[in-house]
Design an enzyme around this catalytic site. Structure first.
Site, PDB file in Angstrom:
ATOM      1  CG  ASN A  13      -2.281  -0.669   0.861  1.00  0.00           C
ATOM      2  OD1 ASN A  13      -2.913  -0.365  -0.131  1.00  0.00           O
ATOM      3  ND2 ASN A  13      -2.690  -1.609   1.702  1.00  0.00           N
ATOM      4  NE  ARG A  64      -0.639   0.293  22.806  1.00  0.00           N
ATOM      5  CZ  ARG A  64      -1.714  -0.390  23.164  1.00  0.00           C
ATOM      6  NH1 ARG A  64      -2.858   0.239  23.353  1.00  0.00           N
ATOM      7  NH2 ARG A  64      -1.667  -1.690  23.329  1.00  0.00           N
ATOM      8  CB  ILE A  91      -3.170  -0.805  19.402  1.00  0.00           C
ATOM      9  CG1 ILE A  91      -3.834  -2.047  18.789  1.00  0.00           C
ATOM     10  CG2 ILE A  91      -4.214   0.121  20.014  1.00  0.00           C
ATOM     11  CD1 ILE A  91      -4.538  -2.924  19.793  1.00  0.00           C
ATOM     12  CG  HIS A 108      -9.965  -3.127   8.578  1.00  0.00           C
ATOM     13  ND1 HIS A 108      -9.087  -3.750   9.437  1.00  0.00           N
ATOM     14  CD2 HIS A 108     -11.096  -3.884   8.574  1.00  0.00           C
ATOM     15  CE1 HIS A 108      -9.674  -4.830   9.945  1.00  0.00           C
ATOM     16  NE2 HIS A 108     -10.887  -4.935   9.429  1.00  0.00           N
TER      17      HIS A 108
END
Length: 199
Positions: A13, A64, A91, A108
């Site tokens: 992509n 994170r 995430i 997605h």
């Protein structure tokens, strides 16, 4: 529009976005590609196109949010004002998503809101669906949520496996992701009540 692209893998992509941005009439430019994996194939694609790259390994950070802060700093330093997630398998923290609210797209491999999360093609086939596809949407804190910019439907064929279905959907992704980015970069997409209005 100056784009930062987040990747984790082969970069197909990313390649579609690079090819689109190389066209004279395309209203966006990729200024940085960040990967959380140093062996991601997409890094080689970016380098071959003369695009700056950076590896930020999530394993180097305890939280994170600490990881996301380093990515955020790199994006700002490169002059990015918009993000495209292209196979980025992490995430993102609520903090990071808030920094880039309405300035981050994701793709997605399902027709959202159906089949969020992982193992999409296996689940689609198990459910007996006749059609699947892909979705480009703005990023929100919840996984695979956010206003939808573009979708492409892909028929499920007799005898399809997760691999054959994934390959056909990936082709569709390569078509709609650059077009969704074009719509946004041209200022033709507004978000009203968490829905997109496209002019």
């Amino acid at each position: 529009m100056k784009i930062g692209v987040l990747i984790s893998g082969r970069g197909s992509n990313l390649k579609a976005l690079i090819d689109a941005c190389a066209k004279a009439d395309f209203p966006a430019e990729i200024v940085l590609v960040i990967s959380n994996k140093e062996n991601a194939g997409g890094l080689d694609i970016a380098r071959a196109a003369g695009i700056a790259t950076k590896v930020v390994s999530h394993r180097d950070y305890d939280t994170r949010e600490a990881f996301d802060h380093v990515m955020n700093d790199a994006l700002l330093e490169a002059g990015a004002d918009f993000i495209c997630n292209a196979g980025f398998m992490r995430i993102l923290s609520d903090w990071f998503v808030a920094q880039w609210h309405d300035r981050q797209l994701n793709i997605h491999p399902s027709l959202l809101p159906a089949f969020k999360g992982l193992k999409v093609h296996e689940r689609v086939l198990e459910a007996g669906c006749k059609v699947s596809g892909c979705t480009v949407h703005f990023v929100r804190p919840a996984m695979d949520e956010g206003p939808i910019v573009a979708q492409a439907a892909v028929p499920i064929l007799e005898g399809d496996t997760p691999e054959t279905l994934a390959a056909r959907i990936l082709e569709a992704e390569h078509g709609i992701y650059p077009e969704a980015l074009r719509l946004v970069a041209e200022g033709r997409v507004r978000i009203v009540d968490e829905r997109t209005v496209i002019r």
